[in-house]
Enzyme design. Structure first.
Site, mmCIF file in Angstrom:
data_model
loop_
_atom_site.group_PDB
_atom_site.id
_atom_site.type_symbol
_atom_site.label_atom_id
_atom_site.label_comp_id
_atom_site.label_asym_id
_atom_site.label_seq_id
_atom_site.Cartn_x
_atom_site.Cartn_y
_atom_site.Cartn_z
ATOM 1 N N THR A 161 0.528 -0.937 -0.066
ATOM 2 C CA THR A 161 0.299 -0.208 -0.016
ATOM 3 C C THR A 161 1.499 1.479 -0.011
ATOM 4 O O THR A 161 1.989 1.565 0.916
ATOM 5 C CB THR A 161 -0.829 -0.363 0.778
ATOM 6 O OG1 THR A 161 -0.251 0.259 2.458
ATOM 7 C CG2 THR A 161 -2.325 -1.316 1.373
ATOM 8 N N HIS A 162 0.954 2.201 -0.586
ATOM 9 C CA HIS A 162 1.590 3.835 -1.075
ATOM 10 C C HIS A 162 2.658 3.116 -1.451
ATOM 11 O O HIS A 162 3.808 3.273 -0.762
ATOM 12 C CB HIS A 162 1.201 4.202 0.269
ATOM 13 C CG HIS A 162 -0.195 4.949 1.164
ATOM 14 N ND1 HIS A 162 -0.598 5.307 0.760
ATOM 15 C CD2 HIS A 162 -0.383 3.880 2.156
ATOM 16 C CE1 HIS A 162 -1.447 5.845 1.392
ATOM 17 N NE2 HIS A 162 -1.726 4.286 1.876
ATOM 18 N N SER A 284 20.824 -3.373 -23.687
ATOM 19 C CA SER A 284 21.180 -2.253 -24.042
ATOM 20 C C SER A 284 22.118 -1.641 -24.920
ATOM 21 O O SER A 284 23.331 -2.448 -24.660
ATOM 22 C CB SER A 284 21.645 -1.540 -21.984
ATOM 23 O OG SER A 284 22.472 0.038 -22.568
ATOM 24 N N ASN A 292 15.919 -5.740 -19.898
ATOM 25 C CA ASN A 292 15.288 -4.378 -19.709
ATOM 26 C C ASN A 292 13.615 -5.728 -19.962
ATOM 27 O O ASN A 292 13.935 -5.738 -20.982
ATOM 28 C CB ASN A 292 15.667 -3.572 -20.627
ATOM 29 C CG ASN A 292 16.991 -2.268 -20.403
ATOM 30 O OD1 ASN A 292 16.806 -2.467 -19.549
ATOM 31 N ND2 ASN A 292 16.749 -2.180 -21.663
ATOM 32 N N TYR A 324 -25.437 15.144 -40.900
ATOM 33 C CA TYR A 324 -23.363 14.330 -41.135
ATOM 34 C C TYR A 324 -23.385 15.774 -41.213
ATOM 35 O O TYR A 324 -23.207 16.621 -41.702
ATOM 36 C CB TYR A 324 -23.850 13.956 -42.666
ATOM 37 C CG TYR A 324 -22.442 13.176 -42.729
ATOM 38 C CD1 TYR A 324 -21.916 12.813 -42.695
ATOM 39 C CD2 TYR A 324 -21.904 14.469 -43.981
ATOM 40 C CE1 TYR A 324 -20.126 12.413 -42.901
ATOM 41 C CE2 TYR A 324 -21.087 13.748 -43.966
ATOM 42 C CZ TYR A 324 -19.960 13.015 -44.071
ATOM 43 O OH TYR A 324 -18.741 13.201 -44.153
#
Length: 455
Positions: A161-162, A284, A292, A324
């Site tokens: 949480t948070h 990379s 990655n 239209y």
């Protein structure tokens, strides 16, 4: 390709458009007409059939047109012809080819319709087909997640949480929650499909036509199940129905984005909670050691692109008067681009999910004693009858004294519905399968109608 440049369907001769005006008004729209060309021909086959049955064209012309359109449909699939930049649109292209090949009967095809209801019909058919495809792909992704939830049902995992570790969770709960979210999006997909399931063909330029058309017949031939509506309502729905589709798809892609964000976080060097199979990461150009997980980063980025399209599509219709307006031409490209983005995300999702494996050692290292503070408070409530607030305070004052319990036992001990020890994954898997059956039935019925038109 075999190219034939066509005159605009509205041309009366001697009224050629300035080249700059043509470039501006057509732009890249012809490329998106290639996406709907086969659907446009299906609409024309149904229209020609209805005209013949109503006696508005002869039986001979009806037969000639239908056969000619069936040939064009087959040739389009075989890439014999396509819509070119020099063609104003697919409608002009198809009619031009028919007139070139069939002569007089080709000039009768547009009887009782406008390009407005013609293109709306093609887009609605495309929408229905794509909604089915996206629904099935969404359910396949949900199924992959549910399989992983079953495989690692009681495997511990920190709950956050948070963005801070808060209490124990499980890998089963993590995958199962994301599977549930994707599966439940079919509610919105069904609603969007229902809105698109009304045939606008015969509404003309938005006010109907002065001919005794049988709109119900064309609707049935094309596999529409919704009622035929007021012509002006059909005209005003262009852009709105497409926007509703992207609203439904946004629920799906937003859930994909959340899963992607979780995976990006859980696979940082600081967490390293999961590994993924070889071939699902990139490298990379400067750092040899890097692997990655950028497919999930791109999934987040594509969601932002999708949101831009969704916003743009909704904005096109703002302030338009009834009837239209050519503004709505641009809704076609936005809708098609939006669907392509979500199709790409859903294509990679099941394979990537099935290749994920939790790294138990790293997960256990993150399951520090403080994560079990709430469990310790509940232990005081259950064993000593202590009020929760008192237990909460007592544990809070003695966090440093907490010890690490059996991780697996804690996961299994939470037995209320939806918690780590009672995820009801068999029920979830059944619901995913049931939903898939509903969409497959829609697909079979729709494609059967189209096969009859092409037979």
């Amino acid at each position: 390709f075999f190219f034939v440049s066509s005159m605009p369907i509205w041309s009366k001769g001697g009224d050629a458009t300035d080249s700059l005006v043509h470039e501006f008004t057509v732009g890249d729209d012809y490329l998106f007409d290639r996406e709907i060309a086969s659907y446009d021909i299906l609409g024309s086959i149904a229209h020609a059939t209805m005209l013949g049955e109503c006696g508005l064209i002869s039986a001979e012309d009806q037969s000639t047109l239908v056969k000619g359109l069936q040939t064009l449909h087959k040739e389009y699939d075989q890439k014999v012809w396509t819509v070119e930049e020099t063609d104003e649109d697919v409608h002009s292209k198809v009619e031009g080819l028919l007139i070139e090949r069939l002569g007089e009967p080709g000039k009768r095809l547009h009887t009782g319709r406008s390009r407005n209801d013609q293109v709306m019909t093609a887009i609605r058919l495309w929408q229905k087909n794509k909604l089915i495809d996206v629904a099935l792909a969404t359910l396949e992704a949900a199924n992959a997640l549910c399989e992983q939830a079953q495989r690692y049902e009681f495997h511990p995992l920190p709950g956050y949480t948070h963005m801070q570790r808060g209490m124990p969770s499980s890998v089963g709960q993590f995958f199962g929650a994301h599977a549930t979210a994707l599966m439940e999006n079919t509610v919105m997909l069904h609603a969007s499909y229902s809105l698109a399931d009304h045939c606008p063909l015969g509404s003309g330029a938005g006010y109907g036509v002065g001919l005794p058309l049988n709109r119900e017949r064309t609707s049935g031939l094309l596999g529409f199940e919704g009622a035929v509506r007021i012509a002006m309502a059909d005209s005003n729905s262009r852009g709105k129905i497409e926007s509703c589709m992207l609203d439904a798809l946004s629920a799906v892609i937003n859930d994909l984005s959340r899963f992607a964000a979780d995976m990006v976080f859980f696979t940082t060097s600081e967490c390293q909670f999961f590994t993924i199979a070889s071939g699902y990461t990139t490298g990379s150009s400067i750092m040899p050691q890097k692997k990655n997980w950028d497919l999930f980063e791109l999934m987040r980025g594509r969601t932002s692109r999708f949101l831009g399209l969704r916003t743009g599509l909704s904005a096109v219709n703002i302030g338009l008067v009834s009837g239209y307006n050519r503004d709505v031409q641009d809704t076609k490209a936005i809708a098609i681009e939006g669907v392509k983005i979500i199709e790409g995300c859903l294509a990679i999702m099941p394979k990537a999910v099935r290749s994920l494996e939790p790294v138990r050692a790293n997960i256990e290292a993150a399951l520090t004693p403080d994560l079990y503070a709430t469990d310790e408070a509940y232990k005081l409530v259950r064993e000593q009858g202590m009020p929760f607030r008192d237990a909460y305070c007592q544990v809070g004052r003695n966090i440093a004294q907490l010890t690490t319990p059996d991780h697996d036992a804690t996961v299994k001990d939470r037995t209320h519905t939806g918690s780590t020890g009672n995820l009801q994954l068999d029920s979830l898997l059944y619901r995913i399968g049931w939903e898939r059956t509903q969409w497959v039935e829609k697909q079979k019925a729709l494609h059967a109608a189209w096969d009859r038109l092409l037979a």
